[in-house]
Design a protein around this motif. Structure first.
Motif, PDB file in Angstrom:
ATOM      1  N   ASN A 173      34.601  69.433  49.159  1.00 25.83           N
ATOM      2  CA  ASN A 173      33.290  70.084  49.122  1.00 25.83           C
ATOM      3  C   ASN A 173      33.229  71.306  50.036  1.00 25.83           C
ATOM      4  O   ASN A 173      32.470  72.247  49.773  1.00 25.83           O
ATOM      5  CB  ASN A 173      32.187  69.090  49.497  1.00 25.83           C
ATOM      6  CG  ASN A 173      31.994  68.022  48.442  1.00 25.83           C
ATOM      7  OD1 ASN A 173      32.313  68.230  47.277  1.00 25.83           O
ATOM      8  ND2 ASN A 173      31.480  66.870  48.849  1.00 25.83           N
ATOM      9  N   ASP A 176      35.035  73.960  47.786  1.00 29.19           N
ATOM     10  CA  ASP A 176      34.311  74.221  46.539  1.00 29.19           C
ATOM     11  C   ASP A 176      32.865  74.597  46.850  1.00 29.19           C
ATOM     12  O   ASP A 176      31.937  73.807  46.670  1.00 29.19           O
ATOM     13  CB  ASP A 176      34.382  72.979  45.640  1.00 29.19           C
ATOM     14  CG  ASP A 176      33.749  73.200  44.276  1.00 29.19           C
ATOM     15  OD1 ASP A 176      33.707  74.353  43.821  1.00 29.19           O
ATOM     16  OD2 ASP A 176      33.282  72.209  43.690  1.00 29.19           O
ATOM     17  N   ASN A 178      30.600  76.481  45.472  1.00 26.23           N
ATOM     18  CA  ASN A 178      29.570  76.502  44.429  1.00 26.23           C
ATOM     19  C   ASN A 178      29.420  75.164  43.706  1.00 26.23           C
ATOM     20  O   ASN A 178      28.585  75.021  42.805  1.00 26.23           O
ATOM     21  CB  ASN A 178      29.838  77.619  43.413  1.00 26.23           C
ATOM     22  CG  ASN A 178      31.178  77.444  42.697  1.00 26.23           C
ATOM     23  OD1 ASN A 178      31.846  76.422  42.843  1.00 26.23           O
ATOM     24  ND2 ASN A 178      31.564  78.452  41.932  1.00 26.23           N
ATOM     25  N   ASP A 180      31.260  73.589  41.517  1.00 22.22           N
ATOM     26  CA  ASP A 180      31.576  73.496  40.085  1.00 22.22           C
ATOM     27  C   ASP A 180      32.852  72.707  39.807  1.00 22.22           C
ATOM     28  O   ASP A 180      33.277  72.579  38.655  1.00 22.22           O
ATOM     29  CB  ASP A 180      31.672  74.888  39.463  1.00 22.22           C
ATOM     30  CG  ASP A 180      32.857  75.703  39.998  1.00 22.22           C
ATOM     31  OD1 ASP A 180      33.495  75.263  40.978  1.00 22.22           O
ATOM     32  OD2 ASP A 180      33.121  76.798  39.446  1.00 22.22           O
ATOM     33  N   GLN A 184      37.982  78.683  42.873  1.00 18.70           N
ATOM     34  CA  GLN A 184      38.054  80.107  42.536  1.00 18.70           C
ATOM     35  C   GLN A 184      38.921  80.814  43.591  1.00 18.70           C
ATOM     36  O   GLN A 184      38.636  80.726  44.779  1.00 18.70           O
ATOM     37  CB  GLN A 184      36.658  80.736  42.505  1.00 18.70           C
ATOM     38  CG  GLN A 184      35.901  80.528  41.203  1.00 18.70           C
ATOM     39  CD  GLN A 184      35.274  79.149  41.068  1.00 18.70           C
ATOM     40  OE1 GLN A 184      34.912  78.540  42.082  1.00 18.70           O
ATOM     41  NE2 GLN A 184      35.129  78.664  39.845  1.00 18.70           N
ATOM     42  N   GLU A 216      40.558  78.734  39.021  1.00 12.18           N
ATOM     43  CA  GLU A 216      40.158  79.925  38.267  1.00 12.18           C
ATOM     44  C   GLU A 216      40.573  81.157  39.062  1.00 12.18           C
ATOM     45  O   GLU A 216      40.135  81.335  40.201  1.00 12.18           O
ATOM     46  CB  GLU A 216      38.644  79.959  38.046  1.00 12.18           C
ATOM     47  CG  GLU A 216      38.177  81.219  37.321  1.00 12.18           C
ATOM     48  CD  GLU A 216      36.667  81.362  37.292  1.00 12.18           C
ATOM     49  OE1 GLU A 216      36.184  82.398  36.785  1.00 12.18           O
ATOM     50  OE2 GLU A 216      35.957  80.460  37.790  1.00 12.18           O
ATOM     51  N   ARG A 244      31.903  84.148  45.953  1.00 22.82           N
ATOM     52  CA  ARG A 244      32.568  83.368  44.905  1.00 22.82           C
ATOM     53  C   ARG A 244      34.010  83.062  45.280  1.00 22.82           C
ATOM     54  O   ARG A 244      34.606  82.124  44.748  1.00 22.82           O
ATOM     55  CB  ARG A 244      32.531  84.119  43.576  1.00 22.82           C
ATOM     56  CG  ARG A 244      31.145  84.240  42.933  1.00 22.82           C
ATOM     57  CD  ARG A 244      31.243  84.980  41.617  1.00 22.82           C
ATOM     58  NE  ARG A 244      32.115  84.267  40.668  1.00 22.82           N
ATOM     59  CZ  ARG A 244      32.668  84.832  39.593  1.00 22.82           C
ATOM     60  NH1 ARG A 244      32.461  86.131  39.348  1.00 22.82           N
ATOM     61  NH2 ARG A 244      33.421  84.116  38.773  1.00 22.82           N
TER      62      ARG A 244
END
Length: 358
Positions: A173, A176, A178, A180, A184, A216, A244
Motif C-alpha cells: 500500500n 501503490d 493510487n 489500483d 506505475q 504499467e 502517478r
C-alpha cells in the motif's frame, strides 16, 4: 597528426627505484627482457566521469600498491580517458603497444566495435583484458589472449526486481499510492544498444511480473548512465505524470541519483507518501549514501573492488604464469564474473563493513 589523447593520471610503481622504472620505459624494453620484475599495464576507460568506472580504477591503483610489495615487483600503470570516442580509444591502444605495456585493460566505448583493438593486440602479441562493458562473445573468442572481467547483467536486473518485490510483500500500500493494484513505473536506461542496459531493463521487469505483481510503464528514456541527463529526464516525467509515478527503475546509481535530484528540486520529501520507490544498480559510494538516507529504496552492489583485484590478478597470471586465486575462477578460459549483492537499509551496515575489508 594523431590527436593527443586525454590522460587521467599516471601511476609509477614505487617498489623499485624510479631510475629502473624509467629505464624500462625509455628504451622500449621488451616484455621478455623485463623477466617479470616490472608489470606494465595500460588502462583505457570509456569515460572518466562514470562514477562506477572511476571507483573501479581507484581500487585497481590501491591494489597495485599492495601487490608490488606482495609480489616483489614494480607495477607501472598508464590510465587514459577515451572520452566516449572509439577512435580515440583505438589510438590509445597504439600508444600502449608503443610504450611496451605487458597487458592492456580496455573499458570499451563501443562493445560492438572491438575489432580494431583486437587486431592491434594480436599483431603485437599484447594480451587484452576487457572490463565492465562486455564485448560480443564472438569477438572475445577471436584470440586466446583476450579476456573479460565483469559481472552478469541479467543477475543485476533480477536482484533489483527482488528489492522491489520484497518491499511489495511488506508494504504494498505504501508503493501503490493510487490503490489500483498496479505499479506505475518509469525506466531510466543506459546507452542505446548497450548490453547491460538492455538486459537490466528486461530482467528487472521479468522478475517483478514473475513474482505476481502487475506493472504499467508510464515512460522510459535513455540517460546514458549520466546523473545530469537523468535529472533532466526525471524533471520531464514529473511535469507529465506527477504523483502517478510510484517506482523509478534506473539501470545504474548515477541515473537513480539524477531522479533523486529532480524529485528534491521539485519539492518532494523522501519521508512523505509522495516520494516514489527509487532503485539503482552499482552500489557506488554515493548510491549507498542515498540508500542510507532513505532517498533510494535500494541498489545492487556491482563489486568494483572485486573486479579491480580480479583484473590485477589476471594480469599477473597472464604475464608471469602464476595461478589465479580461487575466488577469481576463469570461466571458459575467458571470463571472470563477480557476483552482485542486494543492498537495502536493512543490510547496508554489513555491506559497508565488507567493502572496508577489501
Amino acid at each position: 597528426m594523431k590527436k593527443k589523447t586525454e590522460r587521467i593520471y599516471r601511476t609509477i610503481g614505487v617498489f623499485t627505484t624510479a631510475a629502473i622504472v624509467f629505464s624500462g620505459c625509455g628504451t622500449g624494453q621488451s616484455r621478455k627482457e623485463q623477466d617479470g620484475k616490472n608489470l606494465k599495464i595500460g588502462i583505457s576507460v570509456y569515460d572518466q566521469y562514470d562514477t562506477f568506472v572511476s571507483e573501479l580504477v581507484s581500487n585497481f591503483q590501491d591494489y597495485a600498491k599492495t601487490r608490488e610489495k606482495d609480489w616483489g615487483i614494480s607495477i607501472t600503470m598508464d590510465v587514459e580517458n577515451a572520452n566516449k570516442s572509439q577512435m580515440i580509444q583505438n589510438d590509445q591502444m597504439d600508444d600502449f603497444i608503443k610504450d611496451g605495456m605487458d597487458v592492456v585493460c580496455i573499458n570499451l566505448v563501443d562493445r560492438t566495435d572491438a575489432s580494431t583493438i583486437i587486431e592491434k593486440a594480436q599483431a603485437s602479441d599484447v594480451p587484452v583484458i576487457f572490463f565492465n562493458r562486455e564485448l560480443v562473445q564472438e569477438d572475445l573468442e577471436r584470440w586466446d589472449k583476450l579476456y573479460y572481467v565483469g559481472a552478469d547483467a541479467f543477475e543485476s536486473g533480477e536482484l533489483q526486481g527482488d528489492i522491489l518485490v520484497e518491499k511489495c510483500k511488506k508494504d504494498f500500500n505504501r508503493i501503490d499510492k493510487n490503490g489500483d493494484g498496479v505499479l506505475q513505473y518509469i525506466m531510466l536506461e543506459g546507452e542505446a544498444g548497450h548490453n547491460d542496459s538492455m538486459v537490466r531493463t528486461m530482467s528487472v521487469i521479468n522478475e517483478i511480473t514473475g513474482s505476481g505483481y502487475l506493472v504499467e510503464k508510464l515512460s522510459d528514456e535513455i540517460a546514458n548512465w549520466n546523473r545530469d541527463q537523468a535529472a533532466n529526464k526525471m524533471k520531464q516525467f514529473l511535469e507529465r505524470f506527477g504523483n502517478r509515478i510510484e517506482v523509478v527503475l534506473a539501470n545504474n546509481d548515477d541515473m537513480a541519483l539524477g531522479a533523486v535530484d529532480a524529485l528534491e528540486a521539485a519539492g518532494y520529501d523522501p519521508d512523505s507518501q509522495d516520494w516514489p520507490m527509487v532503485l539503482g544498480i552499482d552500489g557506488t559510494t554515493v548510491g549507498l549514501n542515498a540508500v542510507n538516507d532513505g532517498k533510494m529504496l535500494g541498489t545492487v552492489l556491482n563489486d568494483a573492488a572485486g573486479q579491480a583485484d580480479g583484473m590485477l590478478e589476471l594480469a599477473r597470471s597472464i604475464t608471469a604464469g602464476t595461478k589465479l586465486p580461487e575466488e577469481y575462477e576463469l570461466q571458459d578460459g575467458k571470463y571472470i564474473r563477480m557476483p552482485y549483492r542486494i543492498v537495502t537499509q536493512e543490510n547496508l551496515g554489513e555491506i559497508q563493513m565488507l567493502l572496508m575489508k577489501k
